[in-house]
Each structure stands twice: as structure tokens, then as C-alpha cells.
Design an enzyme around this catalytic site. Structure first.
Site, PDB file in Angstrom:
ATOM      1  CE1 TYR A  73      55.621 -15.657 -16.738  1.00  0.00           C
ATOM      2  CE2 TYR A  73      56.909 -17.587 -15.663  1.00  0.00           C
ATOM      3  CZ  TYR A  73      56.254 -16.104 -15.709  1.00  0.00           C
ATOM      4  OH  TYR A  73      56.238 -15.501 -14.722  1.00  0.00           O
ATOM      5  CG  PHE A 125      76.187   5.087 -17.394  1.00  0.00           C
ATOM      6  CD1 PHE A 125      76.467   6.230 -18.392  1.00  0.00           C
ATOM      7  CD2 PHE A 125      74.832   4.689 -17.235  1.00  0.00           C
ATOM      8  CE1 PHE A 125      75.455   6.512 -19.042  1.00  0.00           C
ATOM      9  CE2 PHE A 125      73.830   5.179 -18.044  1.00  0.00           C
ATOM     10  CZ  PHE A 125      74.013   6.079 -18.906  1.00  0.00           C
ATOM     11  CB  ALA A 218      77.480  -1.057 -21.895  1.00  0.00           C
TER      12      ALA A 218
HETATM   13  N1  F0G Z   1      76.428   1.134 -18.013  1.00  0.00           N
HETATM   14  C1  F0G Z   1      76.946   1.771 -19.087  1.00  0.00           C
HETATM   15  C2  F0G Z   1      78.469   2.071 -19.260  1.00  0.00           C
HETATM   16  C3  F0G Z   1      76.079   2.579 -19.874  1.00  0.00           C
HETATM   17  O1  F0G Z   1      76.708   3.339 -20.649  1.00  0.00           O
HETATM   18  C4  F0G Z   1      74.736   2.274 -19.637  1.00  0.00           C
HETATM   19  C5  F0G Z   1      73.800   3.298 -20.502  1.00  0.00           C
HETATM   20  C6  F0G Z   1      74.267   1.637 -18.554  1.00  0.00           C
HETATM   21  C7  F0G Z   1      75.065   0.985 -17.874  1.00  0.00           C
HETATM   22  C8  F0G Z   1      72.624   1.372 -18.350  1.00  0.00           C
HETATM   23  O2  F0G Z   1      72.178   0.549 -19.380  1.00  0.00           O
HETATM   24  O3  F0G Z   1      70.604   2.028 -20.507  1.00  0.00           O
HETATM   25  O4  F0G Z   1      70.544  -0.459 -20.670  1.00  0.00           O
HETATM   26  O5  F0G Z   1      69.798   0.676 -18.513  1.00  0.00           O
HETATM   27  N2  F0G Z   1      74.129   4.138 -21.412  1.00  0.00           N
HETATM   28  C9  F0G Z   1      73.092   4.729 -22.256  1.00  0.00           C
HETATM   29  C10 F0G Z   1      73.979   5.839 -22.803  1.00  0.00           C
HETATM   30  C11 F0G Z   1      71.928   5.374 -21.845  1.00  0.00           C
HETATM   31  O6  F0G Z   1      73.272   6.757 -23.301  1.00  0.00           O
HETATM   32  O7  F0G Z   1      75.242   5.981 -22.479  1.00  0.00           O
HETATM   33  P1  F0G Z   1      70.655   0.790 -19.887  1.00  0.00           P
END
Ligand code: F0G
Length: 460
Positions: A73, A125, A218
Site C-alpha cells: 500500500y 483535449f 500524453a
Molecule cells: N490529454 C490528451 C491530449 C489526450 O489525448 C487524452 C486522451 C487525455 C489528456 C486524457 O487522458 O484518457 O488517460 O484520461 N485521449 C484519448 C483519445 C482518450 O482517444 O484521444 P486519459
């Protein structure tokens, strides 16, 4: 002429069976799914390009790491392995694991944003925008103009429009800007990269007005690879050197590890050196995600992220990955099929407006192409256009998106050259009968994020 496919720098140790339904079966399945690709069962899909997030194939090293996962944990060995890997790659002092990207946003944003505040990004996003708004603030996109013309080829269509950024800061008042966010690569603009030069300029503006700069990280390794290819200054730098350089300009990052860390689940927050901020993050993390040393993940997940962060930086792998998309794009060039060009890092965004000039935005050309791709070859994709954008929250009127894209997002290390040939052939076949493809109308929709659940029907 189509360019050569870059061979896979790996061999396949484990496989997963997929099967293709007949055309009649696919037509039946998509009708039963109310023409919404999210309603399909994954087993009824042949090539699944709905997202590149969490759909990656892990390596033998990552699977061995899974078996070594320390499930304590507090203070697990896997936590330290992950923190050490991330500190080494990003050169940041504080690293907090979380369960995915939006969890990082949920933990960090309320500390910096609130009512009356704004956050400005090269492009948010959807979930990132949602978390800015859930924190009470407003989200503003400020991408360069060249991103808005799919046929215009430019090396860094993901960049922030720095002049507009400074103008916005002055108009809104610097004290009202809680955060600037650089999304690398820029997903919503088509996986387009951001240059280091642009990072520098944005960073200088943020310093001048004393505004914190966050990287939405990402697809940071794919961005670093594009920098190496396209920015003269970095042509002899390693991917890790470029990564450290990019991150040196920001104060913090939020990251979905489900992309470039090549795992199925995971996320990170990084803080360069602000210990006070890290203390607040730890507080939120314990309430929302779990104790600091696991952050909503199992020990085995932490281990897989620690290994995957390095694998995603491997230049042979990145050459192959971007090469897959360039191969597909060159086939589309030969066939005269328009897309956000040059092709981005994690997917190809087909210009559905150009393919179906007879379908207006309110009949969703991007969704129409997504349905056709499923009917044609069992390929699942998604609309990135007016269908996804939804209605104006005040008037209830359908909004008109800047683009009408259909996104083919490519899972990492999953599909081979023959699958890419099928994608190209399907798009070419649809283009040949494009004028007979119909638009769609929505027959039912929920009030928010409707594209995941809405029901549609073709307009006869
Ligand atoms: N930021 C970006 C640039 C993303 O593309 C995503 C997710 C996230 C944040 C959020 O991350 O899904 O781990 O919570 N993009 C995916 C897509 C879902 O299909 O483009 P997450």
C-alpha cells in the site's frame, strides 16, 4: 508513389485472434448500434482504430515487470522504479502517479483554477477542457492558423499562436489567467507536433506575466521525434535530450501514460521544483486517487509504466511508428484523399468534408465516413467534427466545428503492414462511391458528451 513501410523493430510473441464479419453482418451490427461506433461490441470489429489510448501491446519486458509488481500500500518498490524513471526522463523533482490523464487534470487543475479564471492552450483535449470547466474556469484554444487548413503542409501545425496568446492575456488580464497548457502532440489538431522554439516563446510569455505553464504530455515522445526530424537545431540530439529540453520550459505536466508509455492504464503528474504545489497535489491525490505511492494504480501498473516510458523513447520504435502513418498517408496522396497534412503522430485525420462535399456539417460527414469504414472493412474509427462538438449549451443549436475529421487512431505495436493496406483500400473504395454516401440525423441524444451515446439514422 507509396513510400516503403518501416519494418517492425520487434517480433511477435503472443497473438490475439480477430475475425471479420460479412458485409451483411456488419450492416446489421451498425444498424443495431444506432450508427454509433461506441455502441459496437469490440468483437464485432476487425481493425479497431477508435483510440490509441490504452490499446497498446506491451512488451515481454513489461509483462515480466507486471509479475514483479510490488503491491504494498505504501512505499512499494514499483513506485520508486516509476518515480526514478520519470525523474530521469523529464528531469523534474516531483512525480505523482495517478490512474490516467483525466485524473491528473482532476487532481491538479482545481489548485490553479477557479471561478473567473481562464486557461489557454494550443488546443485542449475534451476531458482537459472539461476539467478546466469543472474547476469553474473557462478554456480557450489558441492554435496557429495553419492548423485550420488540412491541405496546408507545415512542420509544426500543433503550435500555439504566440501573438494571439499575448493579446488574450492582455485583454483578459494576466491575473485572470490561471494556467497555460501546451498539448504535445496536439491531439485535436490531428496529432500535430509543437516545436521547441514555440515552447520557448510560450514559456517566455508565461514568465513575463507570471503564469504557470503546464504540458499535457500524453504523446511527448512522438513530439520529440518530430522535433528531431523537423527542427534543424535538434537533428543530432537524442530523443531523451529533446524531451528534457521541451520539459525544461514548463513548470509542470499532466500525462496520460496510456499513449506514449505504451501501457493499458496509467497517468502522471510532474512538478519541476515547486514543493508547495506538490504538497497540495499529494493532498488531492490521497482524496481522489489513493495514497501517494500508488495513485489509483496497482503496483504492477506502476512497473509497466516505468518500463514503457523508456520503450516509448526508443528511436527505432518511433521511426517505425511514425513510418506506419507516413506509409498510409502516401497511399492516400496517390489516391487524392485529403487528410490533416502532414500526417500526425498517433493517427490520420481524414478530411471528411473534402470526401463528402454534399453532406453539410449538421449531417455529420465525419460520422458518415466512420460508419462507411465499418461497413466497408470492419474498421472502427471516430468523428472529430461537428458530431463530436455537440450543441451550444445556451441556445441548444448544433455548433459548427472548425474541421470535419474522421480519426484513424493507431494503437501502438498492434497492427501490421497488411492492416494498413486494408485501411488504405477501404478509404479508396469509399471515395469511389462517395457521392452516394448519405448524411445522418440524431434521433436521441444525452445532454453532455453526446457523441459517446447518441442514436443516429441515415438520411434517405
Ligand atoms: N490529454 C490528451 C491530449 C489526450 O489525448 C487524452 C486522451 C487525455 C489528456 C486524457 O487522458 O484518457 O488517460 O484520461 N485521449 C484519448 C483519445 C482518450 O482517444 O484521444 P486519459
Amino acid at each position: 508513389m507509396a513510400i516503403k513501410y518501416v519494418p517492425e523493430p520487434f517480433r511477435i510473441k503472443m497473438v490475439e485472434r480477430i475475425k471479420i464479419l460479412s458485409r451483411e453482418e456488419r450492416e446489421q451490427k451498425i444498424k443495431e448500434a444506432k450508427y454509433n461506433l461506441f455502441n459496437l461490441k469490440a468483437e464485432d470489429v476487425y481493425i479497431d482504430l477508435l483510440t490509441d489510448s490504452g490499446t497498446n501491446a506491451m512488451s515481454a519486458d513489461q509483462w515480466s515487470g507486471i509479475m514483479q509488481g510490488d503491491e504494498a500500500y505504501a512505499g512499494a518498490k514499483s513506485y520508486y522504479n516509476l518515480v526514478n524513471a520519470a525523474k530521469d526522463i523529464f528531469n523534474y523533482e516531483f512525480i505523482q502517479p495517478v490512474h490516467q490523464g483525466r485524473a491528473a487534470e482532476k487532481v491538479l487543475f482545481p489548485i490553479l483554477l477557479g471561478k473567473g479564471k481562464y486557461a489557454i492552450s494550443n488546443m485542449f483535449f475534451d476531458t482537459t477542457r472539461a476539467h478546466v470547466e469543472l474547476a469553474g474556469a473557462r478554456a480557450i484554444d489558441c492554435v496557429v492558423e495553419e492548423a485550420k487548413d488540412p491541405s496546408l503542409r507545415a512542420p509544426f501545425k500543433g503550435n500555439m499562436d504566440v501573438e494571439k496568446l499575448e493579446k488574450l492575456i492582455n485583454e483578459l488580464g494576466k491575473e485572470n489567467i490561471g494556467l497555460v497548457v501546451m498539448t504535445i502532440t496536439n491531439n485535436s489538431a490531428g496529432g500535430q507536433p509543437v516545436s521547441v522554439q514555440n515552447m520557448r516563446e510560450v514559456s517566455a510569455i508565461c514568465k513575463k506575466y507570471n503564469i504557470p505553464l503546464n504540458i499535457d504530455a500524453a504523446r511527448f515522445s512522438e513530439n520529440a521525434y518530430f522535433v528531431k526530424q523537423r527542427e534543424e537545431e535538434f537533428k543530432n540530439s537524442s530523443i531523451k535530450e529533446i524531451t528534457r529540453e521541451m520539459f525544461s520550459y514548463a513548470d509542470m505536466f499532466t500525462m496520460s501514460a496510456k499513449k506514449d508509455a505504451i501501457v493499458n492504464m496509467g497517468g502522471l503528474i510532474g512538478i519541476k521544483d515547486n514543493e508547495e504545489l506538490y504538497q497540495k497535489i499529494k493532498g488531492n491525490c490521497i482524496s481522489y486517487e489513493g495514497f501517494i505511492t500508488y495513485g489509483g494504480l496497482s503496483g504492477r501498473d506502476l512497473e509497466a509504466v516505468a518500463i514503457g516510458l523508456y520503450e516509448g523513447q526508443d528511436e527505432d520504435y518511433l521511426r517505425y511508428r511514425i513510418g506506419q502513418l507516413e506509409y498510409l498517408a502516401s497511399k492516400l496522396d496517390d489516391a487524392g484523399i485529403a487528410y490533416q497534412a502532414p500526417v500526425g503522430g498517433h493517427g490520420i485525420f481524414i478530411d471528411a468534408k473534402a470526401m463528402f462535399p454534399h453532406i453539410p456539417y449538421y449531417e455529420f460527414p465525419g460520422q458518415a465516413l466512420a460508419v462507411e469504414l465499418y461497413k466497408e472493412a470492419g474498421i472502427r474509427t471516430c468523428d472529430i467534427g461537428s458530431y463530436m462538438l455537440g450543441n451550444d449549451p445556451d441556445t441548444g443549436k448544433q455548433l459548427r466545428a472548425e474541421f470535419e475529421f474522421t480519426r484513424l487512431a493507431i494503437p501502438r505495436r498492434v497492427y501490421t503492414q497488411a492492416h494498413f493496406d486494408i485501411m488504405a483500400d477501404a478509404l479508396i473504395a469509399i471515395k469511389e462511391r462517395a457521392s452516394s454516401v448519405k448524411g445522418y440525423r440524431i434521433t436521441w441524444e444525452p445532454p453532455i458528451l453526446r457523441h459517446f451515446q447518441a442514436h443516429l439514422e441515415p438520411i434517405e
